[in-house]
Design a protein around this motif. Sequence first.
Motif, mmCIF file in Angstrom:
data_model
loop_
_atom_site.group_PDB
_atom_site.id
_atom_site.type_symbol
_atom_site.label_atom_id
_atom_site.label_comp_id
_atom_site.label_asym_id
_atom_site.label_seq_id
_atom_site.Cartn_x
_atom_site.Cartn_y
_atom_site.Cartn_z
ATOM 1 N N ASN A 181 -84.757 33.128 -5.012
ATOM 2 C CA ASN A 181 -83.124 33.258 -4.020
ATOM 3 C C ASN A 181 -83.767 31.672 -2.875
ATOM 4 O O ASN A 181 -82.808 31.623 -2.053
ATOM 5 N N VAL A 182 -84.406 31.745 -2.247
ATOM 6 C CA VAL A 182 -85.661 31.066 -1.341
ATOM 7 C C VAL A 182 -85.317 29.254 -1.311
ATOM 8 O O VAL A 182 -85.242 28.172 -0.735
ATOM 9 N N LEU A 183 -86.130 29.308 -2.578
ATOM 10 C CA LEU A 183 -86.585 27.316 -3.754
ATOM 11 C C LEU A 183 -85.611 27.189 -3.917
ATOM 12 O O LEU A 183 -85.429 26.153 -3.723
ATOM 13 N N ALA A 184 -84.459 28.066 -4.841
ATOM 14 C CA ALA A 184 -83.656 26.772 -5.271
ATOM 15 C C ALA A 184 -81.961 26.036 -4.527
ATOM 16 O O ALA A 184 -81.996 27.465 -3.490
ATOM 17 N N GLY A 185 -81.068 24.905 -5.157
ATOM 18 C CA GLY A 185 -80.523 24.982 -4.439
ATOM 19 C C GLY A 185 -80.892 22.997 -4.416
ATOM 20 O O GLY A 185 -81.605 22.840 -4.185
ATOM 21 N N HIS A 186 -79.742 22.643 -3.926
ATOM 22 C CA HIS A 186 -79.556 21.048 -4.241
ATOM 23 C C HIS A 186 -80.297 20.409 -3.102
ATOM 24 O O HIS A 186 -80.394 20.866 -2.032
ATOM 25 N N ASP A 187 -80.271 19.105 -3.351
ATOM 26 C CA ASP A 187 -81.668 18.244 -2.178
ATOM 27 C C ASP A 187 -80.877 17.252 -2.573
ATOM 28 O O ASP A 187 -81.656 16.276 -3.201
ATOM 29 N N PRO A 188 -80.234 16.702 -1.823
ATOM 30 C CA PRO A 188 -80.147 14.862 -2.070
ATOM 31 C C PRO A 188 -81.102 13.785 -2.132
ATOM 32 O O PRO A 188 -81.144 12.929 -2.297
ATOM 33 N N ARG A 189 -82.429 14.608 -1.569
ATOM 34 C CA ARG A 189 -83.384 13.662 -1.290
ATOM 35 C C ARG A 189 -84.050 13.438 -2.391
ATOM 36 O O ARG A 189 -85.573 13.055 -2.577
ATOM 37 N N ASP A 190 -83.876 14.634 -3.805
ATOM 38 C CA ASP A 190 -84.832 14.834 -4.905
ATOM 39 C C ASP A 190 -83.589 13.624 -5.867
ATOM 40 O O ASP A 190 -82.477 14.356 -5.898
ATOM 41 N N PRO A 191 -84.053 12.750 -6.253
ATOM 42 C CA PRO A 191 -83.167 12.121 -7.041
ATOM 43 C C PRO A 191 -82.532 13.182 -8.599
ATOM 44 O O PRO A 191 -81.863 12.743 -9.242
ATOM 45 N N ASN A 192 -83.351 14.214 -8.482
ATOM 46 C CA ASN A 192 -83.442 14.648 -10.423
ATOM 47 C C ASN A 192 -82.728 16.277 -9.519
ATOM 48 O O ASN A 192 -82.551 16.979 -10.669
ATOM 49 N N SER A 193 -82.390 16.138 -7.824
ATOM 50 C CA SER A 193 -81.892 17.907 -7.903
ATOM 51 C C SER A 193 -80.221 17.902 -8.520
ATOM 52 O O SER A 193 -79.858 16.640 -8.504
ATOM 53 N N LEU A 194 -80.165 18.799 -8.638
ATOM 54 C CA LEU A 194 -78.312 18.749 -9.353
ATOM 55 C C LEU A 194 -78.049 20.193 -8.647
ATOM 56 O O LEU A 194 -78.745 20.665 -8.355
ATOM 57 N N ARG A 195 -77.391 20.366 -8.397
ATOM 58 C CA ARG A 195 -75.887 20.908 -8.042
ATOM 59 C C ARG A 195 -75.883 21.902 -8.913
ATOM 60 O O ARG A 195 -75.404 21.929 -10.031
ATOM 61 N N SER A 196 -75.689 23.672 -8.026
ATOM 62 C CA SER A 196 -75.961 24.977 -9.470
ATOM 63 C C SER A 196 -75.156 25.329 -8.309
ATOM 64 O O SER A 196 -75.222 25.453 -7.235
ATOM 65 N N PRO A 197 -74.788 26.870 -9.164
ATOM 66 C CA PRO A 197 -73.653 28.260 -8.023
ATOM 67 C C PRO A 197 -75.253 28.227 -7.605
ATOM 68 O O PRO A 197 -75.916 28.676 -7.596
ATOM 69 N N ALA A 198 -74.140 29.103 -6.153
ATOM 70 C CA ALA A 198 -75.362 29.892 -6.035
ATOM 71 C C ALA A 198 -75.259 31.425 -6.144
ATOM 72 O O ALA A 198 -74.941 31.496 -6.694
ATOM 73 N N VAL A 199 -76.812 31.289 -6.756
ATOM 74 C CA VAL A 199 -76.721 33.286 -7.584
ATOM 75 C C VAL A 199 -78.139 33.807 -6.942
ATOM 76 O O VAL A 199 -79.233 33.377 -5.952
ATOM 77 N N ASP A 200 -77.822 35.153 -6.532
ATOM 78 C CA ASP A 200 -79.280 36.351 -6.951
ATOM 79 C C ASP A 200 -79.354 36.654 -7.459
ATOM 80 O O ASP A 200 -79.499 36.729 -8.628
ATOM 81 N N TYR A 201 -81.143 35.592 -7.562
ATOM 82 C CA TYR A 201 -82.334 36.027 -8.915
ATOM 83 C C TYR A 201 -82.447 36.914 -8.562
ATOM 84 O O TYR A 201 -83.360 37.367 -9.977
ATOM 85 N N LEU A 202 -82.456 38.238 -7.875
ATOM 86 C CA LEU A 202 -83.064 39.340 -7.728
ATOM 87 C C LEU A 202 -82.572 40.528 -8.687
ATOM 88 O O LEU A 202 -81.347 40.545 -8.408
ATOM 89 N N PRO A 203 -83.642 40.304 -9.525
ATOM 90 C CA PRO A 203 -83.051 41.315 -11.357
ATOM 91 C C PRO A 203 -82.598 42.747 -10.921
ATOM 92 O O PRO A 203 -83.042 43.461 -9.843
ATOM 93 N N SER A 204 -82.061 43.404 -11.168
ATOM 94 C CA SER A 204 -81.444 44.869 -10.852
ATOM 95 C C SER A 204 -81.921 45.375 -11.557
ATOM 96 O O SER A 204 -81.918 45.680 -12.889
ATOM 97 N N GLU A 205 -82.051 47.018 -10.959
ATOM 98 C CA GLU A 205 -83.221 47.477 -11.502
ATOM 99 C C GLU A 205 -82.274 48.661 -12.717
ATOM 100 O O GLU A 205 -83.162 48.845 -13.776
ATOM 101 N N SER A 206 -80.973 48.371 -12.445
ATOM 102 C CA SER A 206 -79.945 49.375 -13.788
ATOM 103 C C SER A 206 -80.447 48.371 -14.902
ATOM 104 O O SER A 206 -79.733 48.623 -15.782
ATOM 105 N N GLU A 207 -80.890 46.933 -14.994
ATOM 106 C CA GLU A 207 -80.056 45.491 -15.723
ATOM 107 C C GLU A 207 -80.905 46.751 -16.827
ATOM 108 O O GLU A 207 -82.546 47.038 -17.177
ATOM 109 N N THR A 208 -80.166 46.257 -18.362
ATOM 110 C CA THR A 208 -81.341 46.667 -19.520
ATOM 111 C C THR A 208 -80.924 45.799 -20.658
ATOM 112 O O THR A 208 -80.421 44.875 -19.587
ATOM 113 N N LEU A 209 -82.288 45.678 -21.468
ATOM 114 C CA LEU A 209 -81.734 44.916 -22.280
ATOM 115 C C LEU A 209 -80.752 45.419 -23.992
ATOM 116 O O LEU A 209 -80.720 44.622 -24.604
#
Lengths: 481, 64
Positions: free
Chosen positions: A230-258
């Motif tokens: 959540n803190v690290l992901a995100g576009h950075d124009p200083r890195d030529p390989n950095s891609l624009r990506s949608p903002a996402v909350d990566y924290l898994p939900s406790e109710s998530e099932t398989l």
Amino acid sequence: MNELLFKSIQEMGALIKNRKVSPVELTQATLDHIAETDPVLNAFPVIKAEQALGDARTAEVEISSGNYRGPFHGIPVGFKDNLSVEGWVTSCGSPILADHVTDADAAVVERLRDAGAVVIGKNNMHEWALAGSCTYSIFGTVHNPWDPSRTSGGSSGGSGAAVSAGQAFLSIGTDARASVRNPASYCGIVGHKPSTGLISRYGELPATSAWYMVVGPLARTVGDAALAMNVLAGHDPRDPNSLRSPAVDYLPSESETLKGLRVGLPTNYFFDDAVPEVESAVRAAARSFEQLGAEIIDVTLPSLEHMQLIEPSFESENKGWLLNHALHRGQDFLHQDIRFRVLAGAFARTIDHERASRLLNKLRWEAQKMFELVDVIITPTNSTAAYKLDEPMAQIKGGEIDVESANGQSRVTTRLTVPFNALGLPAISLPCGFTSEGMPIGLQIAGRHFDDKRVLNVAAAYERNAGPGYRQPPVVHKFNR
Amino acid sequence: MLSDETIRSLILEQFGSLLNDSEVNRLMPLVKRQYETSDKLASFDFGGLSAESTDYITDRRITP
């Protein structure tokens, strides 16, 4: 030993937020614990105690004033020594950069500092990040907290050993073939290699355009790795390989099932070398996925049989950067095998790169087809658990491998992880069992490009419902008082 | 398969006097492997788009 040091970031963040734990006391306890344990592990060779305590005091004042920045505020963290910190030496584990003071923070350092994290110091690594161990480094060998006579894995081995042993709540490593997932697997923690382009590589040394190399978190739980994303992901124009990506909350939900999840279990390549204990732990994990409602589907990626031939399509660039040093400062390579691999790389021709790239495209096409049938794929992270440092041969299925040679070590430590670097896909390693000798075994879960959230969700569901989760390694109990 | 003599001369051509004899000897098997990899890659049929169809890629030092 302070039990607080082994809490998850989620738990510790709540304690700090509610002012039950002081960042200054937590930082001091962390520094004391490193002082006790690092003579055995050699995971944290660079410590900036005064600076860390100063940052902790600032965090404490901010939190007391009601300016809580989030779950990393006041949390002690480390960085692999190929990630630059302003005013500090960034050595890449090499004598050649022993005095190389970097003048800016890497993007990931900036982001974690902005989130309020307390930077304790730098974690040890294999020289130039060019091996799946931490045997050769300007700081000396890193030892595994589960058994100090064994490798920590690498090249982010200092990060893996430190987080496993409670020396930091999080460390940030880099991964070109295995280097986040391999030490996570060997040290019994979680390591996430994000999708290519998701986390900025600005400030990573050497500053190559190697698109298959990524920066990623090593943590004790999947939730903590997700918080880091959540803190690290995100576009950075200083890195030529950095891609624009949608903002996402990566924290898994406790109710998530398989339930309904389609999980690929490979029928080729990934179990070829796996020793029986590793294979049975991963197949048991697959059965757990099934019991939790997932569908297990056999999958095959035929072109993986040519993985060694595919590697020249992407690895020569990184070695090319080192060619000048390999020629003119050969005596300054601690690991001479690396030096000679760099020199040999100069004989790779454009036509080899072109042909290898065609094979890689074939593999990409197969992976795309596979991910139409499945949502994730599960594999062992490594074919074996961590091997003994003083034994030249490691046992794999059907024979022994010389782990003192660069090629042999590569086969043991990077064979199962490097395909996901070549493909640019997200892949996580988390504990799935232990060998009869008590060494952790890693499970690798990989998914589609930019589907890091699903990979983390699936890993968290397994960790919560079936996996062994994080356990304190024996080395820390030596210091239990 | 390239002879040891050819491999040695390729190394000397590339790096000249920057490597001593013992370093050249240590490098030889790795360079040999590099060319074996080249041969294996060349054995794949990539269809009509094969780079074999252009002649600029021929390395006169190693192609009879």
